[in-house]
Design a protein around this motif. Structure first.
Motif, PDB file in Angstrom:
ATOM      1  N   CYS A  27       0.821  -1.214   0.000  1.00 39.50           N
ATOM      2  CA  CYS A  27       0.000   0.000   0.000  1.00 39.50           C
ATOM      3  C   CYS A  27       0.860   1.271   0.000  1.00 39.50           C
ATOM      4  CB  CYS A  27      -0.930  -0.006   1.211  1.00 39.50           C
ATOM      5  SG  CYS A  27      -2.258  -1.223   1.089  1.00 39.50           S
ATOM      6  N   ILE A  28       1.957   1.275   0.742  1.00 40.87           N
ATOM      7  CA  ILE A  28       2.835   2.453   0.751  1.00 40.87           C
ATOM      8  C   ILE A  28       3.473   2.633  -0.625  1.00 40.87           C
ATOM      9  CG2 ILE A  28       4.999   3.374   1.688  1.00 40.87           C
ATOM     10  CD1 ILE A  28       4.194   2.086   4.385  1.00 40.87           C
ATOM     11  N   LEU A  46      -4.345   8.392  -1.611  1.00 43.93           N
ATOM     12  CA  LEU A  46      -4.531   8.141  -0.178  1.00 43.93           C
ATOM     13  C   LEU A  46      -5.274   6.844   0.122  1.00 43.93           C
ATOM     14  CD1 LEU A  46      -5.427  11.730   1.132  1.00 43.93           C
ATOM     15  CD2 LEU A  46      -3.240  10.523   1.302  1.00 43.93           C
ATOM     16  N   TYR A  47      -5.933   6.281  -0.863  1.00 46.08           N
ATOM     17  CA  TYR A  47      -6.735   5.084  -0.598  1.00 46.08           C
ATOM     18  C   TYR A  47      -5.911   3.897  -0.084  1.00 46.08           C
ATOM     19  CZ  TYR A  47     -10.890   7.328  -2.523  1.00 46.08           C
ATOM     20  OH  TYR A  47     -11.959   8.172  -2.732  1.00 46.08           O
ATOM     21  N   PRO A  48      -4.718   3.621  -0.663  1.00 46.52           N
ATOM     22  CA  PRO A  48      -3.913   2.519  -0.108  1.00 46.52           C
ATOM     23  C   PRO A  48      -3.545   2.739   1.361  1.00 46.52           C
ATOM     24  CG  PRO A  48      -3.111   3.139  -2.279  1.00 46.52           C
ATOM     25  CD  PRO A  48      -4.097   4.189  -1.873  1.00 46.52           C
ATOM     26  N   LEU A  49      -3.319   4.017   1.714  1.00 49.70           N
ATOM     27  CA  LEU A  49      -2.978   4.307   3.111  1.00 49.70           C
ATOM     28  C   LEU A  49      -4.183   4.096   4.017  1.00 49.70           C
ATOM     29  CD1 LEU A  49      -0.800   7.537   2.692  1.00 49.70           C
ATOM     30  CD2 LEU A  49      -0.087   5.135   2.681  1.00 49.70           C
ATOM     31  N   ILE A  84      -3.148   6.976  15.906  1.00 51.20           N
ATOM     32  CA  ILE A  84      -4.390   7.744  16.041  1.00 51.20           C
ATOM     33  C   ILE A  84      -4.124   9.222  15.785  1.00 51.20           C
ATOM     34  CG2 ILE A  84      -6.184   8.462  17.661  1.00 51.20           C
ATOM     35  CD1 ILE A  84      -5.881   5.754  19.028  1.00 51.20           C
ATOM     36  N   ALA A  85      -2.999   9.709  16.354  1.00 52.60           N
ATOM     37  CA  ALA A  85      -2.648  11.126  16.162  1.00 52.60           C
ATOM     38  C   ALA A  85      -2.396  11.434  14.691  1.00 52.60           C
ATOM     39  CB  ALA A  85      -1.413  11.463  16.997  1.00 52.60           C
ATOM     40  N   SER A  86      -1.711  10.504  14.006  1.00 57.27           N
ATOM     41  CA  SER A  86      -1.416  10.740  12.586  1.00 57.27           C
ATOM     42  C   SER A  86      -2.696  10.783  11.757  1.00 57.27           C
ATOM     43  CB  SER A  86      -0.477   9.647  12.057  1.00 57.27           C
ATOM     44  OG  SER A  86      -1.143   8.398  12.020  1.00 57.27           O
ATOM     45  N   ILE A  87      -3.685   9.980  12.140  1.00 61.03           N
ATOM     46  CA  ILE A  87      -4.971   9.994  11.427  1.00 61.03           C
ATOM     47  C   ILE A  87      -5.680  11.330  11.666  1.00 61.03           C
ATOM     48  CG2 ILE A  87      -7.259   8.936  11.313  1.00 61.03           C
ATOM     49  CD1 ILE A  87      -5.927   6.258  12.015  1.00 61.03           C
ATOM     50  N   LEU A  88      -5.683  11.765  12.936  1.00 65.71           N
ATOM     51  CA  LEU A  88      -6.338  13.027  13.255  1.00 65.71           C
ATOM     52  C   LEU A  88      -5.640  14.207  12.591  1.00 65.71           C
ATOM     53  CD1 LEU A  88      -7.082  12.441  17.048  1.00 65.71           C
ATOM     54  CD2 LEU A  88      -8.688  12.311  15.129  1.00 65.71           C
ATOM     55  N   LEU A  89      -4.331  14.098  12.406  1.00 59.87           N
ATOM     56  CA  LEU A  89      -3.572  15.165  11.753  1.00 59.87           C
ATOM     57  C   LEU A  89      -3.641  15.085  10.241  1.00 59.87           C
ATOM     58  CD1 LEU A  89      -0.293  15.274  13.873  1.00 59.87           C
ATOM     59  CD2 LEU A  89      -1.862  17.171  13.511  1.00 59.87           C
ATOM     60  N   GLY A  90      -4.137  13.960   9.734  1.00 59.29           N
ATOM     61  CA  GLY A  90      -4.131  13.772   8.289  1.00 59.29           C
ATOM     62  C   GLY A  90      -2.789  13.295   7.774  1.00 59.29           C
ATOM     63  N   GLU A  91      -1.884  12.877   8.671  1.00 56.86           N
ATOM     64  CA  GLU A  91      -0.563  12.361   8.279  1.00 56.86           C
ATOM     65  C   GLU A  91      -0.672  10.844   8.052  1.00 56.86           C
ATOM     66  OE1 GLU A  91       2.156  14.020   7.711  1.00 56.86           O
ATOM     67  OE2 GLU A  91       1.487  16.004   8.350  1.00 56.86           O
ATOM     68  N   TYR A  92      -1.380  10.477   6.983  1.00 54.54           N
ATOM     69  CA  TYR A  92      -1.674   9.070   6.762  1.00 54.54           C
ATOM     70  C   TYR A  92      -0.428   8.257   6.395  1.00 54.54           C
ATOM     71  CZ  TYR A  92      -6.323  11.136   6.589  1.00 54.54           C
ATOM     72  OH  TYR A  92      -7.457  11.845   6.884  1.00 54.54           O
ATOM     73  N   LEU A  93       0.491   8.884   5.672  1.00 58.77           N
ATOM     74  CA  LEU A  93       1.720   8.171   5.323  1.00 58.77           C
ATOM     75  C   LEU A  93       2.536   7.856   6.578  1.00 58.77           C
ATOM     76  CD1 LEU A  93       3.715   7.012   3.310  1.00 58.77           C
ATOM     77  CD2 LEU A  93       4.650   9.324   2.984  1.00 58.77           C
ATOM     78  N   ALA A  94       2.642   8.828   7.481  1.00 63.58           N
ATOM     79  CA  ALA A  94       3.386   8.597   8.726  1.00 63.58           C
ATOM     80  C   ALA A  94       2.753   7.468   9.534  1.00 63.58           C
ATOM     81  CB  ALA A  94       3.428   9.882   9.550  1.00 63.58           C
ATOM     82  N   GLY A  95       1.410   7.476   9.596  1.00 59.44           N
ATOM     83  CA  GLY A  95       0.723   6.414  10.323  1.00 59.44           C
ATOM     84  C   GLY A  95       0.954   5.046   9.705  1.00 59.44           C
ATOM     85  N   SER A  96       0.942   4.979   8.371  1.00 58.93           N
ATOM     86  CA  SER A  96       1.177   3.709   7.689  1.00 58.93           C
ATOM     87  C   SER A  96       2.598   3.221   7.908  1.00 58.93           C
ATOM     88  CB  SER A  96       0.913   3.868   6.184  1.00 58.93           C
ATOM     89  OG  SER A  96      -0.433   4.216   5.948  1.00 58.93           O
ATOM     90  N   LEU A  97       3.552   4.142   7.971  1.00 57.39           N
ATOM     91  CA  LEU A  97       4.946   3.761   8.234  1.00 57.39           C
ATOM     92  C   LEU A  97       5.098   3.172   9.638  1.00 57.39           C
ATOM     93  CD1 LEU A  97       6.841   6.754   6.576  1.00 57.39           C
ATOM     94  CD2 LEU A  97       6.879   4.355   5.836  1.00 57.39           C
ATOM     95  N   VAL A  98       4.368   3.723  10.604  1.00 63.44           N
ATOM     96  CA  VAL A  98       4.415   3.167  11.957  1.00 63.44           C
ATOM     97  C   VAL A  98       3.849   1.741  11.960  1.00 63.44           C
ATOM     98  CG1 VAL A  98       3.554   3.388  14.310  1.00 63.44           C
ATOM     99  CG2 VAL A  98       4.317   5.416  13.070  1.00 63.44           C
ATOM    100  N   VAL A  99       2.756   1.518  11.221  1.00 59.85           N
ATOM    101  CA  VAL A  99       2.195   0.163  11.113  1.00 59.85           C
ATOM    102  C   VAL A  99       3.231  -0.787  10.518  1.00 59.85           C
ATOM    103  CG1 VAL A  99       0.468  -1.252   9.941  1.00 59.85           C
ATOM    104  CG2 VAL A  99      -0.188   0.950  10.927  1.00 59.85           C
ATOM    105  N   LEU A 100       3.934  -0.334   9.473  1.00 55.70           N
ATOM    106  CA  LEU A 100       4.956  -1.163   8.844  1.00 55.70           C
ATOM    107  C   LEU A 100       6.097  -1.457   9.805  1.00 55.70           C
ATOM    108  CD1 LEU A 100       6.243  -2.562   6.429  1.00 55.70           C
ATOM    109  CD2 LEU A 100       7.119  -0.326   5.684  1.00 55.70           C
TER     110      LEU A 100
END
Length: 624
Positions: A27-28, A46-49, A84-100
């Motif tokens: 997805c990234i 943004l959909y893959p994220l 959660i913070a990255s989602i609320l901030l709209g930083e979806y790529l950062a959030g996905s990187l944390v998941v990875l």
């Protein structure tokens, strides 16, 4: 760690983490391609994220809720809040990187870990389910659970013995290496003891069962292995220990920034830079680098946590034969009495020792081979517990025993004739007369004494023990030579486990052994180190395997661990210190979320580069 501390049931979830990591990578990659390489699909970037965060992120949120309920504040908790913070901030790529980072780190680690359940599976597959019972000249196949004590059983060539018993007819050999760790075959004749789990040779044997299947040696080892794994305490990982105070600190700073300023963005900005990447990435990188260095030095790391724990151990426990010694005793002295012929004695004794599993048997057989002695057939053999080895061969009754048993038999006069001095020995009586005294030497490893004496000053080991299944006089002789004062001899696998568990409750322990009878103890210790490659079961039970049977390599392993821990702490604490500094700046409003995310990435790079030093070979890797 994606799911915190794992018990045996949770280990199955490692497959889920692998899928999440793979999904995050795909997805990234799609996001970056849509955003920068495929302008036509930029609207869908943004959909893959979203998919990554919806699947992987949802699992983390559930784990976050569970940790909060259980008052657990590890690094995973902060990572969950960061997503959660990255989602609320709209930083979806950062959030996905944390998941990875979370799922990928655990997936990489899982390839280096094999749980004890795998060992039990191997043991269970070897365990026979059918036995051949002989009754009134007829042979019937029955489940092993229906074997009764006293049943007559047939063991066909190459079959695994289903229960402990005694040979009633037939001559052959059995491979007992799975039970004893000794890599040689044991001859069997009427009266010989057979052990469940041993593999029969070319000839059929008839045995009388002396134990039920569930009480036999093989089943007992399986039972002890299973019980040990269930009772084994979980070790807290270094990342979790550091995260236990780092996570609450980050949350407190974020809340204070929000409350004092009244600006929720500052709360999110603090959490973005507080993402514990030095814990989640730098420490695993240090461990993986050390695993690579260990492999170059002939050390196979089965469980990465041993690299974190061995440097913290305060008690080291040794098996005797094959670890502190070379495991190859030799016959050095033969004292003859009552005008017996030395060669005739050796012929009789070697003929009997073919059927013994005692470590000294190989030394006697080697000596007979050197002198080209032709061995005789044994008519009857028995090994009553505590009485020695008794056999009838060439019309002579031969007893191979010890000086202690001679005293119990009331033969003090014969005992007074024996040479003085400790060590490996046996006494031979032929037709009731003292015939010979044999002395053996199982040479200690050349580095045994220096290794033992350097454990405290160089590694902080405060207590050193030997726990062995060998005879007391043999174990004490070696212990005195190498300088170990705490000795436990004649111990079964169950008794070894009890002693190791007792010591582990007092302080972290390292256990060094080489045979399958050491496997439960290796599992019970904080760190289990298998010495050599004599048994797959032993290797699987251990956290590390020293492939070249060298105590110097064990020392190298301990130094690699110490170095890894130091570098991991440098990376983690250094990265966390910079993150705390960034949190304070963000709390005062001087570091917005986007800049905080960039700053965190820079910190991560420095922490990872420092951790990569563990791959390099140091100038000095051992002080022996």
């Amino acid at each position: 760690m994606l799911f915190g501390q794992k018990n045996e049931k949770e280990i199955s979830s490692l497959g889920v983490e692998s899928y999440i990591a793979l999904l995050a990578i795909i997805c990234i990659t799609l996001h970056l391609a849509f955003q920068y390489a495929l302008p036509k699909f930029q609207a869908y970037a943004l959909y893959p994220l979203y998919i990554t965060l919806a699947l992987g992120g949802s699992l983390l949120v559930l784990e976050l809720i569970r940790n909060l309920i259980n008052f657990q504040f590890g690094s995973d908790l902060l990572a969950g809040i960061s997503i959660i913070a990255s989602i609320l901030l709209g930083e979806y790529l950062a959030g996905s990187l944390v998941v990875l980072m979370l799922s990928g780190g655990q997936t990489i680690e899982s390839y280096a870990i094999r749980s004890a359940s795998k060992m039990l599976e191997v043991l269970a597959k070897r365990s026979p389910t059918i036995a051949h019972r002989k009754k009134n000249e007829a042979i019937e196949d029955i489940p092993v659970e229906k074997i009764a004590i006293g049943d007559t059983l047939l063991i066909f060539p190459h079959e695994i013995c289903p229960v402990d018993g005694e040979v009633t007819s037939g001559n052959g050999v059995m491979d007992e290496s799975y039970l004893t760790g000794e890599p040689f075959l044991i001859s069997k004749a009427p009266g010989s003891e057979v052990l469940s789990g041993s593999i029969n040779g070319e000839a059929s044997l008839t045995i009388k069962s002396t134990k039920l299947a569930q009480d036999s040696r093989y089943a007992k080892i399986m039972q002890v292995m299973s019980e040990t794994e269930q009772k084994r305490p979980q070790m807290r990982r270094l990342a979790d220990q550091l995260g236990a105070w780092y996570t609450p600190l980050a949350i407190i700073i974020a809340i204070l920034a929000w409350v004092i300023s009244g600006d929720a963005v500052r709360f999110l900005a603090v959490l973005v830079i507080a993402t514990p990447c030095p814990l989640l990435i730098a420490i695993p990188v240090a461990i993986i680098g050390s695993i690579s260095l260990c492999a170059k030095r002939g050390i196979l790391i089965k469980n990465p946590i041993v690299l974190e724990q061995i440097d913290q151990c305060k008690t080291m426990i040794f098996d005797k034969t094959g670890t502190l010694t070379y495991g190859k005793p030799s016959l050095t002295d033969q004292t003859v009495y009552n005008n017996f012929d030395p060669k005739e004695i050796l012929k009789l004794v070697a003929s009997i020792e073919r059927y013994s599993k005692h470590p000294l048997a190989s030394a006697i057989l080697d000596k007979a081979g050197e002198e080209n002695i032709k061995l005789l057939d044994v008519q009857q053999i028995s090994e009553p517990k505590g009485s020695g080895l008794l056999a009838t061969v060439d019309k002579h009754e031969v007893l191979i025993t010890s000086r202690k048993l001679l005293t119990k038999m009331g033969l003090e006069r014969d005992v007074s004739l024996l040479p003085q001095g400790a060590g490996l020995e046996c006494v031979i009586l032929i037709d009731g007369k003292l015939a010979a005294h044999y002395r053996f030497r199982d040479s200690p490893r050349s580095e045994s004494k220096s290794f033992i004496h350097h454990l405290f000053p160089k590694h902080g080991i405060k207590k050193v023990m030997i726990i062995s299944g060998d005879r007391e006089e043999e174990v004490k002789y070696l212990a005195n030579y190498v300088g170990i004062t705490e000795v436990y001899a004649g111990k079964s696998p169950e008794e070894k486990v009890e002693l190791v568990v007792e010591e582990t409750e007092k302080a972290k322990t390292a256990y060094l052994g080489d045979g399958i009878n050491d496997a439960p103890a290796l599992l019970a210790a904080t760190v289990g180190i298998a010495f050599g490659r004599s048994s797959d079961i032993t290797a699987d039970a251990a956290g590390a395997v020293v492939m070249d049977n060298s105590l110097k390599t064990v020392d190298e392993f301990m130094h690699i661990s110490k170095r890894m821990r130091a570098i991991a702490l440098e990376s983690a604490l250094g990265g966390m210190a910079l993150s705390v500094l960034g949190m304070i700046i963000a709390a005062f409003g001087f570091l917005p979320p986007v800049a905080g995310a960039i700053s965190q990435e820079v910190i991560d790079v420095f922490a990872i580069l420092n951790s990569l030093r563990t791959i390099w070979m140091p100038t000095k890797i051992s002080d022996m």
